[in-house]
Design a protein around this motif. Sequence first.
Motif, mmCIF file in Angstrom:
data_model
loop_
_atom_site.group_PDB
_atom_site.id
_atom_site.type_symbol
_atom_site.label_atom_id
_atom_site.label_comp_id
_atom_site.label_asym_id
_atom_site.label_seq_id
_atom_site.Cartn_x
_atom_site.Cartn_y
_atom_site.Cartn_z
ATOM 1 N N THR A 194 -42.082 -1.485 -1.441
ATOM 2 C CA THR A 194 -42.834 -0.511 -0.643
ATOM 3 C C THR A 194 -43.259 -1.196 0.646
ATOM 4 O O THR A 194 -43.714 -2.341 0.626
ATOM 5 C CB THR A 194 -44.076 -0.010 -1.402
ATOM 6 N N TRP A 195 -43.086 -0.518 1.772
ATOM 7 C CA TRP A 195 -43.464 -1.126 3.037
ATOM 8 C C TRP A 195 -44.036 -0.060 3.979
ATOM 9 O O TRP A 195 -43.919 1.141 3.744
ATOM 10 C CB TRP A 195 -42.286 -1.852 3.678
ATOM 11 N N HIS A 196 -44.644 -0.560 5.036
ATOM 12 C CA HIS A 196 -45.297 0.299 6.021
ATOM 13 C C HIS A 196 -44.655 0.043 7.384
ATOM 14 O O HIS A 196 -44.988 -0.943 8.051
ATOM 15 C CB HIS A 196 -46.802 0.015 6.060
ATOM 16 N N PRO A 197 -43.714 0.887 7.791
ATOM 17 C CA PRO A 197 -43.014 0.655 9.067
ATOM 18 C C PRO A 197 -43.950 0.718 10.263
ATOM 19 O O PRO A 197 -44.947 1.439 10.257
ATOM 20 C CB PRO A 197 -41.982 1.793 9.106
ATOM 21 N N ARG A 198 -43.620 -0.049 11.288
ATOM 22 C CA ARG A 198 -44.480 -0.115 12.486
ATOM 23 C C ARG A 198 -44.398 1.155 13.314
ATOM 24 O O ARG A 198 -45.321 1.469 14.072
ATOM 25 C CB ARG A 198 -44.101 -1.326 13.340
ATOM 26 N N HIS A 199 -43.310 1.914 13.174
ATOM 27 C CA HIS A 199 -43.184 3.190 13.849
ATOM 28 C C HIS A 199 -43.139 4.300 12.801
ATOM 29 O O HIS A 199 -42.643 4.084 11.687
ATOM 30 C CB HIS A 199 -41.894 3.251 14.684
ATOM 31 N N PRO A 200 -43.653 5.484 13.099
ATOM 32 C CA PRO A 200 -43.525 6.596 12.148
ATOM 33 C C PRO A 200 -42.065 6.776 11.753
ATOM 34 O O PRO A 200 -41.175 6.699 12.614
ATOM 35 C CB PRO A 200 -44.036 7.803 12.946
ATOM 36 N N THR A 201 -41.821 6.992 10.469
ATOM 37 C CA THR A 201 -40.447 7.073 9.974
ATOM 38 C C THR A 201 -40.280 8.227 9.003
ATOM 39 O O THR A 201 -40.955 8.280 7.973
ATOM 40 C CB THR A 201 -40.035 5.761 9.285
ATOM 41 N N ASP A 202 -39.403 9.144 9.335
ATOM 42 C CA ASP A 202 -39.023 10.241 8.455
ATOM 43 C C ASP A 202 -37.674 9.876 7.850
ATOM 44 O O ASP A 202 -36.641 9.937 8.517
ATOM 45 C CB ASP A 202 -38.931 11.541 9.259
ATOM 46 N N VAL A 203 -37.685 9.482 6.577
ATOM 47 C CA VAL A 203 -36.473 8.980 5.935
ATOM 48 C C VAL A 203 -35.365 10.022 5.932
ATOM 49 O O VAL A 203 -34.211 9.740 6.290
ATOM 50 C CB VAL A 203 -36.776 8.506 4.506
ATOM 51 N N ALA A 204 -35.675 11.236 5.504
ATOM 52 C CA ALA A 204 -34.639 12.270 5.395
ATOM 53 C C ALA A 204 -34.013 12.570 6.756
ATOM 54 O O ALA A 204 -32.787 12.697 6.874
ATOM 55 C CB ALA A 204 -35.238 13.530 4.789
ATOM 56 N N LEU A 205 -34.841 12.686 7.788
ATOM 57 C CA LEU A 205 -34.328 12.983 9.125
ATOM 58 C C LEU A 205 -33.525 11.816 9.673
ATOM 59 O O LEU A 205 -32.467 11.991 10.287
ATOM 60 C CB LEU A 205 -35.494 13.306 10.054
ATOM 61 N N THR A 206 -34.001 10.611 9.441
ATOM 62 C CA THR A 206 -33.318 9.418 9.942
ATOM 63 C C THR A 206 -31.954 9.232 9.296
ATOM 64 O O THR A 206 -30.973 8.885 9.965
ATOM 65 C CB THR A 206 -34.191 8.180 9.693
ATOM 66 N N LEU A 207 -31.875 9.451 7.992
ATOM 67 C CA LEU A 207 -30.622 9.210 7.264
ATOM 68 C C LEU A 207 -29.696 10.414 7.236
ATOM 69 O O LEU A 207 -28.581 10.315 6.708
ATOM 70 C CB LEU A 207 -30.935 8.768 5.836
ATOM 71 N N ALA A 208 -30.110 11.539 7.808
ATOM 72 C CA ALA A 208 -29.285 12.743 7.748
ATOM 73 C C ALA A 208 -27.908 12.530 8.354
ATOM 74 O O ALA A 208 -26.913 13.066 7.863
ATOM 75 C CB ALA A 208 -30.003 13.891 8.456
ATOM 76 N N ARG A 209 -27.821 11.724 9.425
ATOM 77 C CA ARG A 209 -26.540 11.495 10.082
ATOM 78 C C ARG A 209 -25.584 10.632 9.249
ATOM 79 O O ARG A 209 -24.405 10.521 9.566
ATOM 80 C CB ARG A 209 -26.762 10.832 11.441
ATOM 81 N N LEU A 210 -26.078 10.031 8.178
ATOM 82 C CA LEU A 210 -25.206 9.232 7.314
ATOM 83 C C LEU A 210 -24.442 10.100 6.323
ATOM 84 O O LEU A 210 -23.494 9.642 5.694
ATOM 85 C CB LEU A 210 -26.022 8.198 6.532
ATOM 86 N N ARG A 211 -24.868 11.333 6.175
ATOM 87 C CA ARG A 211 -24.265 12.228 5.189
ATOM 88 C C ARG A 211 -23.006 12.874 5.746
ATOM 89 O O ARG A 211 -22.996 13.388 6.864
ATOM 90 C CB ARG A 211 -25.276 13.315 4.817
ATOM 91 N N HIS A 212 -21.947 12.849 4.961
ATOM 92 C CA HIS A 212 -20.674 13.444 5.374
ATOM 93 C C HIS A 212 -20.430 14.711 4.557
ATOM 94 O O HIS A 212 -19.729 14.707 3.549
ATOM 95 C CB HIS A 212 -19.543 12.436 5.202
ATOM 96 N N GLY A 213 -21.057 15.789 4.984
ATOM 97 C CA GLY A 213 -20.914 17.062 4.297
ATOM 98 C C GLY A 213 -21.956 17.257 3.216
ATOM 99 O O GLY A 213 -22.547 16.309 2.708
ATOM 100 N N ARG A 214 -22.196 18.503 2.852
ATOM 101 C CA ARG A 214 -23.233 18.831 1.872
ATOM 102 C C ARG A 214 -22.948 18.236 0.493
ATOM 103 O O ARG A 214 -23.866 17.947 -0.262
ATOM 104 C CB ARG A 214 -23.371 20.352 1.748
ATOM 105 N N ALA A 215 -21.672 18.070 0.174
ATOM 106 C CA ALA A 215 -21.305 17.571 -1.154
ATOM 107 C C ALA A 215 -20.885 16.103 -1.123
ATOM 108 O O ALA A 215 -20.145 15.650 -1.996
ATOM 109 C CB ALA A 215 -20.188 18.425 -1.757
#
Length: 305
Positions: free
Chosen positions: A8-29
């Motif tokens: 568990t950590w506390h990032p120095r900048h506000p971080t939205d995990v889902a929004l940040t990692l959304a571009r890593l997803r290749h399609g809904r499935a």
Amino acid sequence: MSPDAASTWHPRHPTDVALTLARLRHGRADPTHQVATDGSLWRTTLTVDGPASLRFAQSDLHTITCQAWGAGARAAIDAAPAMVGRDDDPAGFDPAHPVLDGAHRRHPGLRIPKTGRVMEALIPAILEQRVIAVQATASWRRLVHAYGTPAPGPTPGPMMVVPTVRAWQLIPSWEWHKAGVDPQRSRTVMAVLDVARQLERCVDLSPEEAATRLRSMPGVGVWTAAEVAQRALGDADALSVGDYHLAGFIGHALFGVEFDDRQLVAAMEQWRPHRFRVVRLVENSGVAGRPRRGPRMPFVDHRAH
């Protein structure tokens, strides 16, 4: 099922995990990326120590917990903060546009990810060359299911870990064909696999050096190198020049006119070194891009050739 590693950590900048990692997803499935019903985000990865499944959860924009399972759990946990944008520094970014200013205020947790896994970004980027998204994601899904390995841990549904370099290399030509991948793209994949170790070292290079190394490969151009930099290298300036939709989308969303690639590059210069950040903000601004009219990229079924 207890995780093999956790942090568990506390990032120095506000971080939205889902929004940040959304571009890593290749399609809904995408079999390597799922969002569970409890809101946690799951990703799989192939680390230097072996496969791993990661579960990200957060109670607020400044607290992130990550659990990992599998032989590569410890390595995955060590890489997790960078994956969700630890190294992304928005200092000096001036939106200088009402659309960007609004999106920047509404999404303070948008970070640029850095997975550190070049091949995991490069192969799907190659599959996405010159075809529509639904074709590319279907090819990715079929190949990962067929040649990857089942994800370790209590994933929210069946998930897979990407194939190893050797597993990718052993895919016969007819399986690429069945997956809808034409010979030119499959040859490009095979070429980068031959030098996978050298390409993985792009994470240790400057953005310019990394782009030069990636583009030295036959079949890897400006667009593909930028797509890798945006995901694996944490490059907030990587602009996907040559994208079928991007120039028109940005032109209409920010300037109300149709852009070509030359005009896109010129207009985006004012936001260097945050051009990819601008793209992500526009994507999440709710502002419409190019009107839905005119020619679209055609569906070409390579399995019929």
